[in-house]
Motif scaffolding. Structure first.
Motif, PDB file in Angstrom:
ATOM      1  N   ARG A 287      45.733  24.249  39.533  1.00 36.37           N
ATOM      2  CA  ARG A 287      45.783  24.169  40.909  1.00 36.37           C
ATOM      3  C   ARG A 287      45.076  25.291  41.536  1.00 36.37           C
ATOM      4  O   ARG A 287      44.529  25.238  42.581  1.00 36.37           O
ATOM      5  CB  ARG A 287      47.534  24.249  41.358  1.00 36.37           C
ATOM      6  CG  ARG A 287      48.034  24.316  42.695  1.00 36.37           C
ATOM      7  CD  ARG A 287      49.218  24.399  42.984  1.00 36.37           C
ATOM      8  NE  ARG A 287      49.784  25.530  42.234  1.00 36.37           N
ATOM      9  CZ  ARG A 287      50.079  26.538  42.595  1.00 36.37           C
ATOM     10  NH1 ARG A 287      49.422  27.164  43.711  1.00 36.37           N
ATOM     11  NH2 ARG A 287      50.675  27.738  41.894  1.00 36.37           N
ATOM     12  N   LEU A 288      45.134  26.479  40.961  1.00 32.44           N
ATOM     13  CA  LEU A 288      44.533  27.643  41.263  1.00 32.44           C
ATOM     14  C   LEU A 288      42.890  27.306  41.511  1.00 32.44           C
ATOM     15  O   LEU A 288      42.147  27.975  42.286  1.00 32.44           O
ATOM     16  CB  LEU A 288      44.935  28.853  40.565  1.00 32.44           C
ATOM     17  CG  LEU A 288      46.298  29.498  40.866  1.00 32.44           C
ATOM     18  CD1 LEU A 288      46.493  30.471  39.702  1.00 32.44           C
ATOM     19  CD2 LEU A 288      46.583  29.977  41.985  1.00 32.44           C
ATOM     20  N   LEU A 289      42.399  26.800  40.096  1.00 35.00           N
ATOM     21  CA  LEU A 289      41.035  26.458  40.456  1.00 35.00           C
ATOM     22  C   LEU A 289      40.560  25.676  41.587  1.00 35.00           C
ATOM     23  O   LEU A 289      39.456  25.603  41.733  1.00 35.00           O
ATOM     24  CB  LEU A 289      40.775  26.002  39.011  1.00 35.00           C
ATOM     25  CG  LEU A 289      40.630  26.873  37.869  1.00 35.00           C
ATOM     26  CD1 LEU A 289      40.412  26.078  36.438  1.00 35.00           C
ATOM     27  CD2 LEU A 289      39.610  28.153  38.029  1.00 35.00           C
ATOM     28  N   VAL A 293      37.258  29.776  46.971  1.00 35.38           N
ATOM     29  CA  VAL A 293      37.325  31.099  47.015  1.00 35.38           C
ATOM     30  C   VAL A 293      38.254  31.583  45.807  1.00 35.38           C
ATOM     31  O   VAL A 293      37.857  32.244  44.924  1.00 35.38           O
ATOM     32  CB  VAL A 293      37.489  31.656  48.373  1.00 35.38           C
ATOM     33  CG1 VAL A 293      37.526  33.683  48.117  1.00 35.38           C
ATOM     34  CG2 VAL A 293      36.661  31.272  49.466  1.00 35.38           C
ATOM     35  N   VAL A 294      39.545  31.524  45.848  1.00 35.99           N
ATOM     36  CA  VAL A 294      40.527  31.632  44.988  1.00 35.99           C
ATOM     37  C   VAL A 294      40.196  31.294  43.480  1.00 35.99           C
ATOM     38  O   VAL A 294      40.281  31.974  42.571  1.00 35.99           O
ATOM     39  CB  VAL A 294      41.987  31.215  45.359  1.00 35.99           C
ATOM     40  CG1 VAL A 294      42.944  31.801  43.934  1.00 35.99           C
ATOM     41  CG2 VAL A 294      42.324  32.189  46.608  1.00 35.99           C
ATOM     42  N   GLY A 295      39.726  30.017  43.555  1.00 34.10           N
ATOM     43  CA  GLY A 295      39.489  29.278  42.243  1.00 34.10           C
ATOM     44  C   GLY A 295      38.597  30.044  41.464  1.00 34.10           C
ATOM     45  O   GLY A 295      38.518  30.406  40.399  1.00 34.10           O
ATOM     46  N   VAL A 298      39.666  33.282  40.177  1.00 30.86           N
ATOM     47  CA  VAL A 298      40.524  32.961  38.669  1.00 30.86           C
ATOM     48  C   VAL A 298      39.520  32.774  37.656  1.00 30.86           C
ATOM     49  O   VAL A 298      39.903  33.092  36.444  1.00 30.86           O
ATOM     50  CB  VAL A 298      41.639  31.947  39.106  1.00 30.86           C
ATOM     51  CG1 VAL A 298      42.259  31.464  37.990  1.00 30.86           C
ATOM     52  CG2 VAL A 298      42.619  32.419  40.043  1.00 30.86           C
ATOM     53  N   ALA A 299      38.518  31.876  37.875  1.00 32.47           N
ATOM     54  CA  ALA A 299      37.693  31.269  36.749  1.00 32.47           C
ATOM     55  C   ALA A 299      36.980  32.699  36.211  1.00 32.47           C
ATOM     56  O   ALA A 299      36.995  32.698  35.043  1.00 32.47           O
ATOM     57  CB  ALA A 299      36.838  30.604  37.424  1.00 32.47           C
ATOM     58  N   ARG A 300      36.669  33.668  36.982  1.00 30.35           N
ATOM     59  CA  ARG A 300      36.150  34.678  36.473  1.00 30.35           C
ATOM     60  C   ARG A 300      36.903  35.771  35.611  1.00 30.35           C
ATOM     61  O   ARG A 300      36.659  36.268  34.484  1.00 30.35           O
ATOM     62  CB  ARG A 300      35.540  35.656  37.718  1.00 30.35           C
ATOM     63  CG  ARG A 300      34.723  36.826  37.144  1.00 30.35           C
ATOM     64  CD  ARG A 300      34.018  37.569  38.346  1.00 30.35           C
ATOM     65  NE  ARG A 300      33.108  36.887  39.662  1.00 30.35           N
ATOM     66  CZ  ARG A 300      33.638  36.656  40.714  1.00 30.35           C
ATOM     67  NH1 ARG A 300      34.533  37.287  41.320  1.00 30.35           N
ATOM     68  NH2 ARG A 300      32.813  35.555  41.207  1.00 30.35           N
TER      69      ARG A 300
END
Length: 560
Positions: A287-289, A293-295, A298-300
Motif C-alpha cells: 500500500r505504501l509503495l 512520492v511516499v512510495g 519507502v522503497a529507498r
C-alpha cells in the motif's frame, strides 16, 4: 578490455604496476576491525608464496587444493598457485570429511591450503595423512606452517610469471546436486575470457572510470562467484572487493561495503525479502509503495535497510528465481537481473540487461556465446569460456559435446526470435507418474516458491498415481506453527495455493498433495548443496518410506 594474448596474470601484474596503491581487498578480522590490501601488497604476498611452492619441487601443473571460506588470502593463494606454475583445486568450505577426501584424492592434490572454516575438526579426518598443509590467516588453530611466517622469510619470485592459454588454471568440482562431484577443467584462456566478458558487461552498466564495490560471500569454490566476482575484478582492476566476516555480521559487512554490484542466489534473495516482511507486513508495504512520492521514499528506506541502496546492478544466478520475486525487487527500485550459466562455461553464457530483462527469462547471450535448442528441447551452448573437459573422465567429456562443438547443458528451454532464453526444466529431473506422462518439476516449484509462506519446494512422484510437492516453510514461520490458530491458517493457505497451482496445470502434472517437511533442508544435513540448491535424490530417498502413507490420505496438505 580484451587484448589478444593477454591472460589473467597479465592483468594482475599490470594493476600492481600501474595502480600499486589502489586498495583491492578489504578483509574483516573481528570486532569490527578490517585490513586493506593494495594491488602491490596482494602481488607481493602472492609472489613470495609462489616462490615457496616452487621450492617444494612439485611437477609443473601440480594440483594445489584450498579449503577455505571466502577471504582475501583465498585470492592471494590462487594467484600464488598460478604464478608458481600449478593448478588450483578449491573445495567447498562446508563439505564433509568424506567429500574433502574424495576431491583431494581424485585430483591428486600435492598440497592443501587450509583457511577460514567453521567445521575444521569434522573435516580434518578427510585430509590424507602426509599431505603437506599451509594455514592461511584466519584459519582455525592447526599445527601447520602459516602463510604469514612463510611470506615473511621468503623472497618473492622474480620476473614476470606467466602461463599459456591452454594450461589448466583450475579444476572446479561441482557441488554434487545429483551425485559424486565432477572435476571441470578450466584453462587460463577460458577463465580470462569469462573475466573479460563479465567485466565489460558490468562496466557497460555502471559506467567507465568509477570504482565498483562488491561483497564476496557466495562460495568462491563455485563457478558463479569465481567468475562474476574474482575473475571480473582481477581483469577490471578498479573493483574494491570486500569480504563478509560471518553470518551474524553479514548485514554490517554489507553496509560497510555498500556494493554497487551485488550478486546472490534465489534462496538468499527470498530471505532478504522475508526479512523486510518481518518488519513490515507485505500488504502494508504494498500500500505504501503505491502512494506517489511516499512510495519512492519507502522503497529507498527498504533498500538502505538491506544495505543495497548504492547497488546499480543486482544479479541472481545458480538456480531459477521466481519471476514475482524479480518484480518485487524492481518495485523497491533494485534493478535485479537474472542470468544463466554453468560450471562448464565459467558461468558465462546468458544475462539479462536493459531491454532484455523480462521476468521469467534469463536474458540474451553474452558476447561471443552461441546458443540453440536441440530437436529434443535441450539448450546447447558454445561459449568462449568453455571447459577443457572433465578431469579423468574422457568418455563423459566426449558425450557432453555435439559434433560441431556445442555443450549439451542438460537444461530444457525456449529461445525467442529476439534471443531471449527461458529455462523450462532440467532433462534429468523429468519424471513419469503412473499416468505415463512426463512431469517437469522446475516450473511447478517456481510457482510454489513464489508464495511468501514457502522458502523451498521439491516436486516428485516417480511411478506414483500423481505428483506431490514437499515444501519447507519460511524461516520466520516455522517456529510459529505450534501456536494456537497458526497451523490452521497455514493449512488453509497451502490448500488454496495447491488449488491455484493445479488450476494452471494439465491433469497429468497436477499435484496430489503438499507435504510440509518438519526437518529444514540445510547444507549441514546434506539436503542442500553448498550453493543452496536442493539435493533432489537425497531428499527423495529420505522420504521414500512415507510416500505411500501420504497418498493414502485424502488431505490436500500433509504434515510430515
Amino acid at each position: 578490455m580484451a587484448t589478444q594474448g593477454k591472460l589473467i596474470l597479465d592483468y594482475v601484474l599490470e594493476h600492481a604496476q600501474k595502480t600499486p596503491d589502489r586498495v583491492y581487498l578489504t578483509q574483516p578480522t573481528g570486532n569490527g576491525r578490517v585490513v586493506d590490501y593494495t594491488w602491490a601488497q596482494v602481488v607481493d604476498q602472492s609472489r613470495r608464496m609462489a616462490a615457496h611452492l616452487q621450492s617444494r619441487g612439485f611437477e609443473p601443473g601440480a594440483r594445489i587444493a584450498m579449503l577455505s571460506k571466502n577471504c582475501a588470502h583465498f585470492i592471494m593463494a590462487e594467484l600464488a598457485i598460478w604464478m608458481a606454475g600449478y593448478t588450483t583445486v578449491a573445495i567447498f568450505p562446508t563439505e564433509t570429511a568424506e567429500t574433502v577426501r574424495y576431491v583431494l584424492e581424485h585430483s591428486g592434490s600435492s598440497l592443501l591450503f587450509v583457511g577460514k572454516l567453521d567445521t575444521w575438526p569434522q573435516q580434518q579426518p578427510g585430509v590424507p595423512q602426509g599431505l603437506p598443509c599451509i594455514a592461511l590467516p584466519l584459519a582455525p588453530k592447526t599445527g601447520f606452517d602459516t602463510w604469514d611466517a612463510i611470506v615473511a622469510q621468503t623472497a618473492p619470485i622474480a620476473g614476470r610469471p606467466g602461463r599459456s592459454p591452454d594450461e589448466l588454471a583450475m579444476i572446479l568440482y561441482t557441488s554434487g546436486s545429483t551425485g559424486t562431484p565432477k572435476g571441470v577443467m578450466i584453462s587460463f584462456d577460458g577463465f580470462t575470457r569469462a573475466g573479460e566478458g563479465i567485466s565489460r558487461d558490468t562496466r557497460s552498466r555502471v559506467g567507465e572510470g568509477g570504482a565498483s564495490r562488491m561483497l564476496s560471500y557466495l562460495p568462491l569454490a563455485h563457478s558463479f562467484e569465481r567468475s562474476w566476482v574474482e575473475a571480473s575484478s582481477l581483469v577490471d582492476g578498479g573493483t574494491h572487493l570486500f569480504f563478509a566476516e560471518s553470518l551474524d555480521t553479514f548485514l554490517a559487512d554489507l553496509r560497510r561495503a555498500r556494493p554497487t554490484l551485488f550478486i546472490s542466489v534465489p534462496r538468499l534473495w527470498l530471505k532478504f525479502q522475508q526479512g523486510v516482511f518481518a518488519k513490515m507486513p507485505p500488504a502494508k508495504l504494498d500500500r505504501l509503495l503505491s502512494i506517489p512520492v511516499v512510495g519512492a521514499l519507502v522503497a529507498r528506506k527498504v533498500r538502505k535497510g538491506l544495505g543495497l541502496d548504492k547497488v546499480v546492478v543486482a544479479g541472481s544466478g545458480s538456480a531459477p528465481i521466481p519471476p514475482e520475486l524479480i518484480r518485487w525487487y524492481r518495485r523497491i527500485g533494485l534493478p535485479l537481473y537474472e542470468g544463466y550459466g554453468m560450471t562448464e562455461d565459467n558461468s558465462y553464457s546468458f544475462t539479462s540487461r536493459a531491454g532484455f530483462s523480462e521476468p521469467g527469462y534469463v536474458g540474451v547471450a553474452l558476447p561471443g556465446v552461441q546458443a540453440r535448442i536441440s530437436p529434443e528441447g535441450e539448450i546447447l551452448i558454445k561459449s568462449p569460456a568453455r571447459l577443457v573437459g572433465y578431469y579423468r573422465q574422457p568418455e563423459l567429456t566426449a558425450e557432453s559435446f555435439t559434433d560441431d562443438g556445442f555443450f549439451r547443458t542438460g537444461d530444457l528451454g525456449e529461445l525467442r526470435a529476439d534471443g531471449m532464453l527461458k529455462i523450462t526444466g532440467r532433462a534429468k529431473e523429468l519424471f513419469k507418474t503412473a499416468k505415463g506422462k512426463y512431469v517437469a518439476p522446475a516450473p511447478i516449484e517456481n510457482r510454489l516458491n513464489a508464495h511468501p509462506m514457502v522458502e523451498l519446494s521439491l516436486v516428485s512422484g516417480v511411478g506414483q498415481p500423481a505428483a506431490y510437492a514437499i515444501v519447507q516453510l519460511a524461516e520466520d514461520l516455522r517456529p510459529r506453527v505450534g501456536e494456537a490458530g497458526v497451523r490452521a491458517q497455514v493449512q488453509a493457505e497451502l490448500e488454496r495455493l495447491l488449488d491455484e497451482v493445479n488450476r494452471d496445470l494439465p491433469d497429468y502434472e497436477q499435484l496430489h498433495t503438499i507435504v510440509v517437511t518438519r526437518e529444514p533442508w540445510s547444507i549441514e544435513n546434506g539436503f542442500l548443496t553448498p550453493t543452496m540448491k536442493v539435493r533432489r535424490s537425497r531428499i527423495e530417498a529420505a522420504v521414500q518410506p512415507q510416500v505411500e502413507r501420504w497418498f493414502g490420505q485424502a488431505h490436500k496438505v500433509v504434515w510430515a
